[in-house]
Scaffold this motif. Sequence first.
Motif, PDB file in Angstrom:
ATOM      1  N   GLN A 209      54.615  47.501  35.489  1.00 58.98           N
ATOM      2  CA  GLN A 209      53.960  46.200  35.575  1.00 58.98           C
ATOM      3  C   GLN A 209      53.268  45.835  34.263  1.00 58.98           C
ATOM      4  OE1 GLN A 209      51.495  45.354  38.942  1.00 58.98           O
ATOM      5  NE2 GLN A 209      52.871  46.301  40.416  1.00 58.98           N
ATOM      6  N   LEU A 308      49.132  37.854  42.629  1.00 67.50           N
ATOM      7  CA  LEU A 308      47.704  37.692  42.853  1.00 67.50           C
ATOM      8  C   LEU A 308      47.387  36.225  43.100  1.00 67.50           C
ATOM      9  CD1 LEU A 308      46.438  39.903  39.888  1.00 67.50           C
ATOM     10  CD2 LEU A 308      46.501  40.578  42.291  1.00 67.50           C
ATOM     11  N   SER A 337      45.660  43.788  38.940  1.00 63.18           N
ATOM     12  CA  SER A 337      46.765  44.448  39.652  1.00 63.18           C
ATOM     13  C   SER A 337      46.469  45.926  39.863  1.00 63.18           C
ATOM     14  CB  SER A 337      48.069  44.279  38.865  1.00 63.18           C
ATOM     15  OG  SER A 337      48.403  42.918  38.709  1.00 63.18           O
ATOM     16  N   LYS A 340      44.168  46.221  42.745  1.00 65.29           N
ATOM     17  CA  LYS A 340      44.930  46.018  43.973  1.00 65.29           C
ATOM     18  C   LYS A 340      45.767  47.245  44.314  1.00 65.29           C
ATOM     19  CE  LYS A 340      48.457  43.031  46.019  1.00 65.29           C
ATOM     20  NZ  LYS A 340      49.366  41.873  45.791  1.00 65.29           N
TER      21      LYS A 340
END
Length: 360
Positions: A209, A308, A337, A340
Amino acid sequence: MLEFLSDWYKTRFSDPQAITLMFIIIGIGLALYFGAGLLAPLLVALVLAFLLEWPVAQMSRLGISRTAAASIVLVVFLGLMLILMLGLVPSIWRQGVSLVTDLPSMIDKGMLIVREFSAEHPQFVSSSQLDSMMEEINKMLDTQHLIDLGKQILGYSASLLVLMVYVILVPLLVFFFLKDKDYLLKGSKRFFPTNRGLASKVWFEMDQQIFNYIRGKVIEIVIVGVASYIFFAIMGLRYSALLGVLTGLSVLIPYVGATLVTLPILLVAFFQWGFSAEFGYLMLGYGIIQALDGNLIVPLLFSDAVDLHPVVIIAAVLVFGGLWGVWGVFFAIPLASLVKAVINSWPNNQEHQRVRLDSE
């Protein structure tokens, strides 16, 4: 109440791997918070290494040694950056100087418009308010003040030590990050606890990511910046290169950046054309570029990296930007992220709850 807190603690922190992950995150966060200034060259090198890892990996798959691949990719990258700097920076500098030179006349024109509006509608803007505004503007435009400010900026930016660190040390760090990636990753594991399965899970989830985000953000900056510059140049807008670069860089701050950069574009266009057809066409075209960026480019580039809510993104920009400045703003989305991913991966000891309910 104490029993509830005890059950919550046992549910969330009974797994040793969760404790390990928590201490790793806290340790890295404290290191970045207190040592961000010292670690800035390292962070720059890490970002560039993430960006250049893909071509190095592709060349390695073709049978080229990682050392040779890293050398070739780094030389090509530095060459492109040098060409870009030599071609773009002088133009931006000239336009910036021109903007500073024209700023007083632009302000005078704006104040003339405000005075005309005040004469027609004194209930909105009084003459005393106008005089106060002019006094503050004159203070801001005081020549000696600008000279002193320029000296301070030049004093910081022209520091030989800073230039040596970034020009020499950063490329060397990037080269070694690319060349010895596996060795460095393997060696860094010795500094972490052995019971780090949960931390490894979160890292593997975030690794791709982060790479996708950095690569996508660079591509977005280039696309938006180049498209804006071409459009501004076609329209004949003054300071087109400077405003194009600002528009490209504005995507670093989601939602907020586009709003901030719109103001100087609007003002320059207004002072150049007034409320004319050209002004309307320019703002329409600029709005189309922003719409395409938000609704086409961003979904294509960040569909896998960003999941998001906009409120979460803005909150992340405010929080991490306040903690780590520019770096916090740039990495706000990956850091959000990460939070999360940690929340989603955090163990929830349902077995403990089931046993407790059965005993009751």
